[in-house]
Design a protein around this motif. Sequence first.
Motif, PDB file in Angstrom:
ATOM      1  N   PRO A 181      10.342 -46.352  82.705  1.00 29.53           N
ATOM      2  CA  PRO A 181       9.193 -47.249  82.515  1.00 29.53           C
ATOM      3  C   PRO A 181       7.873 -46.541  82.813  1.00 29.53           C
ATOM      4  N   GLY A 182       6.869 -46.822  81.995  1.00 27.54           N
ATOM      5  CA  GLY A 182       5.547 -46.255  82.197  1.00 27.54           C
ATOM      6  C   GLY A 182       5.409 -44.820  81.745  1.00 27.54           C
ATOM      7  N   ARG A 183       6.390 -44.333  80.994  1.00 28.89           N
ATOM      8  CA  ARG A 183       6.353 -42.943  80.534  1.00 28.89           C
ATOM      9  C   ARG A 183       6.056 -42.837  79.032  1.00 28.89           C
ATOM     10  N   ASP A 184       5.289 -43.754  78.514  1.00 26.21           N
ATOM     11  CA  ASP A 184       4.940 -43.718  77.093  1.00 26.21           C
ATOM     12  C   ASP A 184       4.146 -42.476  76.729  1.00 26.21           C
ATOM     13  N   TRP A 185       3.508 -41.867  77.726  1.00 26.32           N
ATOM     14  CA  TRP A 185       2.676 -40.690  77.482  1.00 26.32           C
ATOM     15  C   TRP A 185       3.498 -39.421  77.282  1.00 26.32           C
ATOM     16  N   VAL A 186       4.793 -39.480  77.566  1.00 22.10           N
ATOM     17  CA  VAL A 186       5.656 -38.300  77.421  1.00 22.10           C
ATOM     18  C   VAL A 186       6.044 -38.130  75.951  1.00 22.10           C
ATOM     19  N   GLY A 187       5.660 -36.999  75.360  1.00 23.25           N
ATOM     20  CA  GLY A 187       6.001 -36.725  73.972  1.00 23.25           C
ATOM     21  C   GLY A 187       7.425 -36.202  73.831  1.00 23.25           C
ATOM     22  N   ASN A 188       7.932 -36.221  72.610  1.00 24.20           N
ATOM     23  CA  ASN A 188       9.299 -35.759  72.382  1.00 24.20           C
ATOM     24  C   ASN A 188       9.511 -34.319  72.834  1.00 24.20           C
ATOM     25  N   GLU A 189       8.499 -33.492  72.626  1.00 24.54           N
ATOM     26  CA  GLU A 189       8.655 -32.071  72.953  1.00 24.54           C
ATOM     27  C   GLU A 189       8.691 -31.824  74.454  1.00 24.54           C
ATOM     28  N   ASN A 190       8.175 -32.794  75.241  1.00 23.77           N
ATOM     29  CA  ASN A 190       8.165 -32.652  76.695  1.00 23.77           C
ATOM     30  C   ASN A 190       9.056 -33.679  77.388  1.00 23.77           C
ATOM     31  N   ASP A 191       9.962 -34.257  76.644  1.00 22.05           N
ATOM     32  CA  ASP A 191      10.886 -35.240  77.201  1.00 22.05           C
ATOM     33  C   ASP A 191      12.068 -34.508  77.826  1.00 22.05           C
ATOM     34  N   LEU A 192      12.203 -34.623  79.136  1.00 20.32           N
ATOM     35  CA  LEU A 192      13.253 -33.902  79.855  1.00 20.32           C
ATOM     36  C   LEU A 192      14.644 -34.289  79.381  1.00 20.32           C
ATOM     37  N   THR A 193      14.802 -35.511  78.871  1.00 19.74           N
ATOM     38  CA  THR A 193      16.120 -35.935  78.410  1.00 19.74           C
ATOM     39  C   THR A 193      16.538 -35.210  77.133  1.00 19.74           C
ATOM     40  N   ARG A 194      15.599 -34.587  76.455  1.00 23.61           N
ATOM     41  CA  ARG A 194      15.896 -33.816  75.248  1.00 23.61           C
ATOM     42  C   ARG A 194      16.125 -32.328  75.571  1.00 23.61           C
ATOM     43  N   TYR A 195      15.964 -31.965  76.819  1.00 21.83           N
ATOM     44  CA  TYR A 195      16.185 -30.589  77.262  1.00 21.83           C
ATOM     45  C   TYR A 195      17.660 -30.349  77.550  1.00 21.83           C
ATOM     46  N   THR A 196      18.070 -29.102  77.447  1.00 26.24           N
ATOM     47  CA  THR A 196      19.318 -28.667  78.058  1.00 26.24           C
ATOM     48  C   THR A 196      18.964 -28.062  79.417  1.00 26.24           C
ATOM     49  N   VAL A 197      19.939 -27.970  80.288  1.00 28.07           N
ATOM     50  CA  VAL A 197      19.693 -27.345  81.587  1.00 28.07           C
ATOM     51  C   VAL A 197      19.266 -25.892  81.396  1.00 28.07           C
ATOM     52  N   ALA A 198      19.896 -25.229  80.433  1.00 28.82           N
ATOM     53  CA  ALA A 198      19.567 -23.816  80.181  1.00 28.82           C
ATOM     54  C   ALA A 198      18.113 -23.665  79.762  1.00 28.82           C
ATOM     55  N   ARG A 199      17.611 -24.588  78.938  1.00 28.79           N
ATOM     56  CA  ARG A 199      16.214 -24.510  78.511  1.00 28.79           C
ATOM     57  C   ARG A 199      15.269 -24.720  79.692  1.00 28.79           C
ATOM     58  N   ALA A 200      15.561 -25.714  80.531  1.00 27.51           N
ATOM     59  CA  ALA A 200      14.712 -25.991  81.681  1.00 27.51           C
ATOM     60  C   ALA A 200      14.663 -24.787  82.619  1.00 27.51           C
ATOM     61  N   TYR A 233       8.869 -30.450  91.262  1.00 29.65           N
ATOM     62  CA  TYR A 233       9.475 -31.170  90.142  1.00 29.65           C
ATOM     63  C   TYR A 233       8.427 -31.972  89.382  1.00 29.65           C
ATOM     64  N   PRO A 234       8.237 -31.737  88.089  1.00 26.55           N
ATOM     65  CA  PRO A 234       7.324 -32.580  87.317  1.00 26.55           C
ATOM     66  C   PRO A 234       7.777 -34.037  87.353  1.00 26.55           C
ATOM     67  N   CYS A 235       6.876 -34.915  87.707  1.00 26.83           N
ATOM     68  CA  CYS A 235       7.138 -36.356  87.780  1.00 26.83           C
ATOM     69  C   CYS A 235       8.202 -36.707  88.808  1.00 26.83           C
ATOM     70  N   GLY A 236       8.614 -35.750  89.614  1.00 25.04           N
ATOM     71  CA  GLY A 236       9.673 -36.010  90.579  1.00 25.04           C
ATOM     72  C   GLY A 236      11.028 -36.220  89.942  1.00 25.04           C
ATOM     73  N   ASP A 237      11.228 -35.732  88.722  1.00 24.46           N
ATOM     74  CA  ASP A 237      12.508 -35.888  88.014  1.00 24.46           C
ATOM     75  C   ASP A 237      13.413 -34.696  88.320  1.00 24.46           C
ATOM     76  N   PHE A 238      14.607 -34.980  88.803  1.00 26.96           N
ATOM     77  CA  PHE A 238      15.508 -33.944  89.290  1.00 26.96           C
ATOM     78  C   PHE A 238      16.628 -33.572  88.322  1.00 26.96           C
ATOM     79  N   THR A 239      16.966 -34.495  87.432  1.00 24.06           N
ATOM     80  CA  THR A 239      18.192 -34.303  86.659  1.00 24.06           C
ATOM     81  C   THR A 239      17.962 -34.276  85.143  1.00 24.06           C
ATOM     82  N   ILE A 240      18.891 -33.596  84.481  1.00 32.32           N
ATOM     83  CA  ILE A 240      19.004 -33.631  83.025  1.00 32.32           C
ATOM     84  C   ILE A 240      20.418 -34.104  82.721  1.00 32.32           C
ATOM     85  N   HIS A 241      20.527 -35.328  82.242  1.00 31.35           N
ATOM     86  CA  HIS A 241      21.844 -35.917  81.973  1.00 31.35           C
ATOM     87  C   HIS A 241      22.747 -35.804  83.203  1.00 31.35           C
TER      88      HIS A 241
END
Length: 265
Positions: free
Chosen positions: A103-122, A146-154
């Motif tokens: 919630p409140g993350r409408d400003w996050v674009g597809n290219e910077n969406d952590l859920t679209r990353y692989t761990v290897a890319r991060a 941690y950007p936005c305090g987000d720790f995990t990818i999937h």
Amino acid sequence: MRLKQFPIVILLSLFHFLSYSQPHTKLWNGKKCAVVLTYDDALNIHLDKVIPALNAFNFKGTFYLIGSSPAVTNRIPEWRKAAAQGHELGNHTLNHPCDGTLPGRDWVGNENDLTRYTVARAVNEIRINNAFLKAIDGKNERTFAYPCGDFTIHDTLYYNQLKNDFVGARGVASGFLPAKNVDLTNISAFIEDGTTAAQMIAQVEEAEKANSFIVFLFHGVGGEHPMNISLEEHQKLLEYLKKREKDIWVTTMVEVAKYIRQSQQ
């Protein structure tokens, strides 16, 4: 007999007081508590206003830089000068990816969406940013935020693959812990947004009472970011810390993390 014993009782009581209270009040590099001033997202105002303010008091701050930010790439000599003055250039990733599904993350674009990353890319982008920062300051030791305090990818803690790359990682959850209980993969911090100097000073005093430390997490200081405190309130905090310099250790995140790591051994 009682009169002769009285001074001995007093001396024994004083000895026990000093023996047990002193370690608890001088735990942080010989001072009562530690304060770390951290600034996120590599803003121009950090170079223009914050660093001069810190330098005026001979304080060192930690600046978490986004490698792709124009405020970094266009001002490399100034960041190099800041590092030479003793400020820490921390790693805030190459592109600041955040979980765009929250919630409140409408400003996050597809290219910077952590859920679209692989761990290897991060991991790869963070290491690229480390190499970039070393090219600026020549240093091998630094901390991560941690950007936005987000720790995990999937559900995978991506920092697990980076523990040997950093002295520690700053999170976003607040708290006052003794050094022995600090998780260096998630160091607590207090997010300041619209906060007054009085409120921040109260937080410092709480850290001191707890024989702990406090990490301030700033973004804008006088503008340039939606999360912001005023320059005037920031200045008042610095003035307070200078007055309390005898009791408060104001230092960088990397130095506190190293100190905590040593205390845990």
